[in-house]
Design a protein around this motif. Sequence first.
Motif, PDB file in Angstrom:
ATOM      1  N   TYR B  62      98.304  36.526  39.148  1.00 19.91           N
ATOM      2  CA  TYR B  62      99.651  35.635  39.385  1.00 19.91           C
ATOM      3  C   TYR B  62     100.564  36.457  38.440  1.00 19.91           C
ATOM      4  N   ARG B  63     100.206  36.879  37.066  1.00 22.01           N
ATOM      5  CA  ARG B  63     101.259  37.597  36.277  1.00 22.01           C
ATOM      6  C   ARG B  63     101.426  38.882  36.897  1.00 22.01           C
ATOM      7  N   THR B  64     100.732  39.743  37.491  1.00 23.14           N
ATOM      8  CA  THR B  64     101.130  40.742  38.256  1.00 23.14           C
ATOM      9  C   THR B  64     102.110  40.450  39.248  1.00 23.14           C
ATOM     10  N   ARG B  65     101.846  39.406  40.026  1.00 18.89           N
ATOM     11  CA  ARG B  65     103.147  39.068  40.928  1.00 18.89           C
ATOM     12  C   ARG B  65     104.323  38.836  40.143  1.00 18.89           C
ATOM     13  N   GLU B  66     104.112  37.945  39.345  1.00 22.15           N
ATOM     14  CA  GLU B  66     105.566  37.735  38.303  1.00 22.15           C
ATOM     15  C   GLU B  66     106.214  39.012  37.850  1.00 22.15           C
ATOM     16  N   LEU B  67     105.475  39.952  37.311  1.00 24.64           N
ATOM     17  CA  LEU B  67     106.127  41.207  37.017  1.00 24.64           C
ATOM     18  C   LEU B  67     106.440  42.055  37.917  1.00 24.64           C
ATOM     19  N   ALA B  68     105.786  42.364  39.171  1.00 28.76           N
ATOM     20  CA  ALA B  68     106.226  42.916  40.119  1.00 28.76           C
ATOM     21  C   ALA B  68     107.599  42.433  40.649  1.00 28.76           C
ATOM     22  N   GLU B  69     107.606  41.159  40.745  1.00 27.12           N
ATOM     23  CA  GLU B  69     108.796  40.591  41.485  1.00 27.12           C
ATOM     24  C   GLU B  69     110.042  40.935  40.467  1.00 27.12           C
ATOM     25  N   TRP B  70     109.812  40.869  39.139  1.00 28.91           N
ATOM     26  CA  TRP B  70     110.968  41.001  38.260  1.00 28.91           C
ATOM     27  C   TRP B  70     111.322  42.379  38.226  1.00 28.91           C
ATOM     28  N   LEU B  71     110.484  43.136  38.261  1.00 28.29           N
ATOM     29  CA  LEU B  71     110.691  44.667  38.574  1.00 28.29           C
ATOM     30  C   LEU B  71     111.386  44.947  39.583  1.00 28.29           C
ATOM     31  N   LEU B  72     111.069  44.452  40.681  1.00 28.07           N
ATOM     32  CA  LEU B  72     111.750  44.872  42.156  1.00 28.07           C
ATOM     33  C   LEU B  72     113.180  44.011  41.905  1.00 28.07           C
ATOM     34  N   CYS B  73     113.348  43.081  41.382  1.00 26.84           N
ATOM     35  CA  CYS B  73     114.683  42.120  41.577  1.00 26.84           C
ATOM     36  C   CYS B  73     115.643  42.543  40.769  1.00 26.84           C
ATOM     37  N   TYR B  77     119.822  51.246  36.975  1.00 28.15           N
ATOM     38  CA  TYR B  77     120.398  52.333  37.074  1.00 28.15           C
ATOM     39  C   TYR B  77     121.642  52.356  38.046  1.00 28.15           C
ATOM     40  N   GLY B  78     122.406  51.264  38.108  1.00 27.64           N
ATOM     41  CA  GLY B  78     123.733  51.187  38.880  1.00 27.64           C
ATOM     42  C   GLY B  78     123.188  50.607  40.505  1.00 27.64           C
ATOM     43  N   SER B  79     122.074  50.565  40.548  1.00 27.66           N
ATOM     44  CA  SER B  79     121.709  49.785  42.199  1.00 27.66           C
ATOM     45  C   SER B  79     121.625  48.370  41.757  1.00 27.66           C
ATOM     46  N   ASP B  80     121.763  47.607  42.883  1.00 29.89           N
ATOM     47  CA  ASP B  80     121.906  46.076  42.723  1.00 29.89           C
ATOM     48  C   ASP B  80     120.260  45.617  42.782  1.00 29.89           C
ATOM     49  N   VAL B  81     119.443  46.611  43.163  1.00 31.27           N
ATOM     50  CA  VAL B  81     118.129  45.981  43.133  1.00 31.27           C
ATOM     51  C   VAL B  81     117.214  46.721  41.849  1.00 31.27           C
ATOM     52  N   LYS B 105     111.767  38.199  50.168  1.00 26.31           N
ATOM     53  CA  LYS B 105     113.135  37.961  49.245  1.00 26.31           C
ATOM     54  C   LYS B 105     114.189  38.899  49.591  1.00 26.31           C
ATOM     55  N   ASP B 106     113.763  40.218  50.007  1.00 22.29           N
ATOM     56  CA  ASP B 106     114.763  41.238  49.989  1.00 22.29           C
ATOM     57  C   ASP B 106     114.171  42.066  51.233  1.00 22.29           C
ATOM     58  N   SER B 107     114.917  42.560  52.060  1.00 20.03           N
ATOM     59  CA  SER B 107     114.427  43.580  53.159  1.00 20.03           C
ATOM     60  C   SER B 107     114.112  44.810  52.417  1.00 20.03           C
ATOM     61  N   ARG B 108     114.852  45.253  51.278  1.00 20.43           N
ATOM     62  CA  ARG B 108     114.595  46.626  50.656  1.00 20.43           C
ATOM     63  C   ARG B 108     112.910  46.427  50.420  1.00 20.43           C
ATOM     64  N   PHE B 109     112.638  45.229  49.772  1.00 19.06           N
ATOM     65  CA  PHE B 109     111.307  45.489  49.209  1.00 19.06           C
ATOM     66  C   PHE B 109     109.961  45.911  50.001  1.00 19.06           C
ATOM     67  N   LYS B 110     110.124  45.921  51.192  1.00 22.37           N
ATOM     68  CA  LYS B 110     109.277  46.394  52.221  1.00 22.37           C
ATOM     69  C   LYS B 110     108.984  47.993  51.776  1.00 22.37           C
ATOM     70  N   ASP B 111     109.956  48.475  51.488  1.00 24.70           N
ATOM     71  CA  ASP B 111     109.600  49.978  50.987  1.00 24.70           C
ATOM     72  C   ASP B 111     109.614  50.057  49.721  1.00 24.70           C
ATOM     73  N   MET B 112     110.039  49.357  48.967  1.00 27.76           N
ATOM     74  CA  MET B 112     109.832  49.381  47.155  1.00 27.76           C
ATOM     75  C   MET B 112     108.446  48.996  46.697  1.00 27.76           C
ATOM     76  N   LEU B 113     107.750  47.880  47.613  1.00 27.17           N
ATOM     77  CA  LEU B 113     106.562  47.575  47.011  1.00 27.17           C
ATOM     78  C   LEU B 113     105.560  48.622  47.836  1.00 27.17           C
ATOM     79  N   ARG B 114     104.702  49.117  46.835  1.00 29.20           N
ATOM     80  CA  ARG B 114     103.783  50.193  47.316  1.00 29.20           C
ATOM     81  C   ARG B 114     102.366  49.875  46.819  1.00 29.20           C
ATOM     82  N   PHE B 115     101.302  50.711  47.167  1.00 31.80           N
ATOM     83  CA  PHE B 115      99.997  50.264  46.794  1.00 31.80           C
ATOM     84  C   PHE B 115      99.401  51.579  46.276  1.00 31.80           C
ATOM     85  N   TRP B 116      98.831  51.348  44.991  1.00 31.75           N
ATOM     86  CA  TRP B 116      97.845  52.422  44.707  1.00 31.75           C
ATOM     87  C   TRP B 116      96.596  52.370  45.020  1.00 31.75           C
TER      88      TRP B 116
END
Lengths: 373, 373, 373, 373
Positions: B62-73, B77-81, B105-116
């Motif tokens: 749950y905390r990972t989800r919270e953190l990931a969401e905050w980082l994505l949103c 560096y000048g971007s709005d995401v 939440k945002d269509s750009r996240f599809k590209d920004m959320l990745r898996f290691w």
Amino acid sequence: KAVNIDKVLDEIAEDEIISHSRLLQTATSVREISKQLQRRPVKMTVRNVMIVTKARDNELVYRTRELAEWLLCTPRYGSDVGVNVYVDHKLRRSARFDMQSLLAKDSRFKDMLRFWTPDLCWTSPEKFDLVLTLGGDGTVLFTSWLFQRIVPPVLSFSLGSLGFLTNFEFPRYKDSLDKIMGDVGMRVNLRMRFTCTVYRYQKHAGPGTPEHIEAEQFEVLNELVIDRGPSPYVSNLELYGDNNLLTVVQADGCIFSTPTGSTAYSLSAGGSLVHPDIPAILLTPICPHTLSFRPMLLTDSMLLRVAVPRNSRATAYCAFDGKGRVELRQGDHVTIAASQYPFMSVLSQPTEWFDSISRTLRWNNRGAQQKAW
Amino acid sequence: KAVNIDKVLDEIAEDEIISHSRLLQTATSVREISKQLQRRPVKMTVRNVMIVTKARDNELVYRTRELAEWLLCTPRYGSDVGVNVYVDHKLRRSARFDMQSLLAKDSRFKDMLRFWTPDLCWTSPEKFDLVLTLGGDGTVLFTSWLFQRIVPPVLSFSLGSLGFLTNFEFPRYKDSLDKIMGDVGMRVNLRMRFTCTVYRYQKHAGPGTPEHIEAEQFEVLNELVIDRGPSPYVSNLELYGDNNLLTVVQADGCIFSTPTGSTAYSLSAGGSLVHPDIPAILLTPICPHTLSFRPMLLTDSMLLRVAVPRNSRATAYCAFDGKGRVELRQGDHVTIAASQYPFMSVLSQPTEWFDSISRTLRWNNRGAQQKAW
Amino acid sequence: KAVNIDKVLDEIAEDEIISHSRLLQTATSVREISKQLQRRPVKMTVRNVMIVTKARDNELVYRTRELAEWLLCTPRYGSDVGVNVYVDHKLRRSARFDMQSLLAKDSRFKDMLRFWTPDLCWTSPEKFDLVLTLGGDGTVLFTSWLFQRIVPPVLSFSLGSLGFLTNFEFPRYKDSLDKIMGDVGMRVNLRMRFTCTVYRYQKHAGPGTPEHIEAEQFEVLNELVIDRGPSPYVSNLELYGDNNLLTVVQADGCIFSTPTGSTAYSLSAGGSLVHPDIPAILLTPICPHTLSFRPMLLTDSMLLRVAVPRNSRATAYCAFDGKGRVELRQGDHVTIAASQYPFMSVLSQPTEWFDSISRTLRWNNRGAQQKAW
Amino acid sequence: KAVNIDKVLDEIAEDEIISHSRLLQTATSVREISKQLQRRPVKMTVRNVMIVTKARDNELVYRTRELAEWLLCTPRYGSDVGVNVYVDHKLRRSARFDMQSLLAKDSRFKDMLRFWTPDLCWTSPEKFDLVLTLGGDGTVLFTSWLFQRIVPPVLSFSLGSLGFLTNFEFPRYKDSLDKIMGDVGMRVNLRMRFTCTVYRYQKHAGPGTPEHIEAEQFEVLNELVIDRGPSPYVSNLELYGDNNLLTVVQADGCIFSTPTGSTAYSLSAGGSLVHPDIPAILLTPICPHTLSFRPMLLTDSMLLRVAVPRNSRATAYCAFDGKGRVELRQGDHVTIAASQYPFMSVLSQPTEWFDSISRTLRWNNRGAQQKAW
């Protein structure tokens, strides 16, 4: 051509900010330089040799005479005589050293045989290209004390069994010195010393005047010990690192030891054995009241400060390499920092340190051993 | 403009011989560079953040989800995401992580959320500008294990009480990350790791073929433990430093610990606490048979080697950061060397290490205390 | 009907020689008697209670008043009043203790409230059936010091957290004392004390006069410490057991501790924790120069003697339970023997000792712990 | 005339309640009896001597032959021959022992030379009046193992350097044995052993059947070791004393050592040296996770129990005097109690124990020593 490390420092300083890959790369390079330096032989023309010994020990005085004579007589560097020799000024009138019979051997010796005083060591350490000590580890500590600033390379002979600091056998001195003063050169250890400075609290300091004034300063090769002295009460000592309060020490005392001193008092108090090449400050508590206050190694880039609190019931006492008992009263403090004047000792062989500990601590002799049937 | 340390190395290398004053001067400069480097902040654009956690712990997911969401949103560096986020590939199908609702939440996240995957860490560590860990010290050790070569900067959050390696409080993650990804930058510790390599003795090696072949290799952040494993017999382990036999260890085992590991197993076996900036290898014996075989610190410029003698009655076992029990059979050996891939951990504050030990070892709580009347 | 142990002793004494099966049988029986004695409750009529506290601590004086009043007022043993109470004579004029208001409550109290002095404890210890202490472990040590010969049963209350020696909670005093003075009785520990006697060397003793004369003598409950005091030099102390030279101690000092004292200074110096029922003398060296000179437990049937050699460079200092710094000069010695006057402390519960150490040393709180992934 | 200690026990038992002065008086008397017993010589007619040695060691077999021959031939107790000798039944066919040539010397030897087996030691220990061991400390431990119940007096010869348990020099055997078998008699130590009993948890015990059943039982002279064996996980061991939970041990293992074993494995793990006359159980943790979990001495009147919790992740392993690795699974426990069958060892001289430790631990040889100038 001199290596311009200062330029490197300047370049680094210009970068206010550094990327993590640059940091990593630079750190790796610096480590590599350190390593190279440790393995580099030192070579130089040794024209002036100082001999330190215990002038009260008859046997040692005879050996000093023997060594001085050999150094004066053995031709070096294209001359038909040897090098200048400085002996303890206390030997000037020693019947056992018998200066007159020595001077009678060659008229040039009158100029070449010289006498050192503590004062000369203090004012003109650069006069000596090499120091030889005859005696035990105590004589080496005394030599460190003589040179409170720059220390010439020191080679230590033992007459009996080798010690932690005396790694050359006197009976083989000719062979050892011929190599070092010849083409082989020598490898040296830069043994860290501490600069310890006592600061006195000025109770009635007026406005605009400093609260503390600098008092005694000592270079130590083994350790600074701070303990409760004759007082039955334990003082709580405040320990600061770079002006941050790290902890309050509740113990009978604490030892700040160099790696060189790790085989001395610190070991008795439970400290680890530390190889002299490691840049670290050992903090070894003496009978700590908290069982988890264990011996510690702090980074030598830290400025440590130990203070007796102003409201302390007890005072504390400092000893510098076992010498110079100085009282720290309420409000006083002492600082400990890696010295810019390391002690340069000539290395007998690469595994010298391991040899000294296994010999002196009798490592390969089993003590308690679980018996098998 | 890059600092050319390589050039310095070259210059030093050209001097075959060095005078003692030059040696002293160079050593002092190198020390100064080291010191400067430690205090230098690292600043960079953090575009790719990896999050490591225990995928089996619900709370942490749950905390990972919270953190990931905050980082994505959060705009950076000048971007709005925000920035790209890599999470454990095991979370791809986790109901608790709920990837779908996040992507919605945002269509750009599809590209920004990745898996290691461990494989990605192995092949492309440079993909990550910053690693965040959520969990305890074990999660940090796991991160070290993931990155067997270059390690990106690692910032470790604790959800409960802080540990030796987890020095950031999760509840304050926004503040901490805004600073680090903003103008303040971060200060990092380059924590030494060891490269441990197991070599197998080839009993029937023909002429011209090597006696030993390289087998397993591990980077360790805490320690390598060599012990007798299930055997009731103690093996005598031969310890070599730069190919010189230093001693034969008679003990239940021995621990080779980094300064980082000095608060872990080594401490239980009687080792000292060692500040992580000190370049040293701790050798802490476990139940040594000789009382004078004390914990030791060896210089990290040494290549250590531990061998089971060919005629040994018993074998020995290696564990790397508590993992991977490997048997050393008669004639085998393992080498330990300071790694060229240190573990880069983000520093929470300058006194972080002292805070962690006084907190975890309960320093300021007195244990045994002599009573005054 | 009294058990005639003396008769048993006589019978044993008659047998000059004993067979091995008889020896075994007798030893087993004696062990069994010891065991039975430890578990036997003590019951007696408590008519005179002494209260020891720190007369300078206001809070403790209020609690002393409260306790004295309750003891005087609560009917016991068929009477309609309580028992006689002895308080510190220093409280006679204490406004906080307010004797007058207490005496005003019942005319009989004038006779029942009494005052103790150190002198009374020395001359007439049998006047007290029970001693109550209010305060910390220091107050218990003080009580031991007051009774240099026979010690009445001592029950120790703590006002805050319980200590090693203070095992009763003051808030529950009514319940505790009603049990002990009622049908339940009390179980006691006979805590060993040492009789320490200083002997002075008579340099100019004539023929026929003794070389040593007895000087100070102290009973200690925790420990005797012998150290180098303010001297920078370590004295070599000769240790004799029943007049045999056992060893020469080279150390900063040594601690002779009772099992009770094993949680005090001895623990700081590396000694083991020793259950108070074990009849042993702990010898714990302080910073010994020989690494194999480990803490030791000697049998309490031995007469120990520590001597400063006549040709010693340094003297030594003795402290008895942290008090009474006495110098041992060249030729002097001090003897240590299990006292015939043990310290009788009332037991709060069978596991009292384990509770005190796990509470005070924070046993169940992990310190350094190897992390699992 | 036998001393009736049982009567004393009865008398004590009759007193349900005891006054504190009676308790004190009785305790003092019991201490005095103990002391007297320790100093009492044992004298008896030695008609049957058993010799224990390593039958595989050629040198020892020759010495056994020599000793057996001397015992058989030397006239004792009014006869013109010696005493009966039992040697290891493995020597019956040994060419080195050469039984035939021995029997040829005197026809009576056929009856007097006998052979022992482990079985005979188990069933008829009373057949032996004296046991002689030839070898090291391991041979003494083996002798303890042979006699799981009553142990005859054991006199231990060393062929090389003396050990902790082997205090008689073989070259002087004639003198030693003539004294002991003559008018002087011998003094013995009753060395405590532990009775260790493993109990297995019955997972599916029905109602009315016990939860635990007794399994292995061993007498140990040195120690019981409980550790994690080959498991990387540490088990939390529950420690009970007289059925009270004392603590939970978090460590690599723990050692329960007799005073005799205090110079063996316990010492390597940091335990104190304990004189064999002290009735105590040493609990020495191996690499404890809590720094304040220090070595401890528990009273030998306590029944100790160590249990592996039912929900434990790991199991534990027991070793008895280094032998017999027994696994403790979840729910199992092992009890430790002072044995009613002590090990009776013949004393070479009163300071034997001190001599053995100063000799073996090299006490009077300085290790680390602070240097004076």
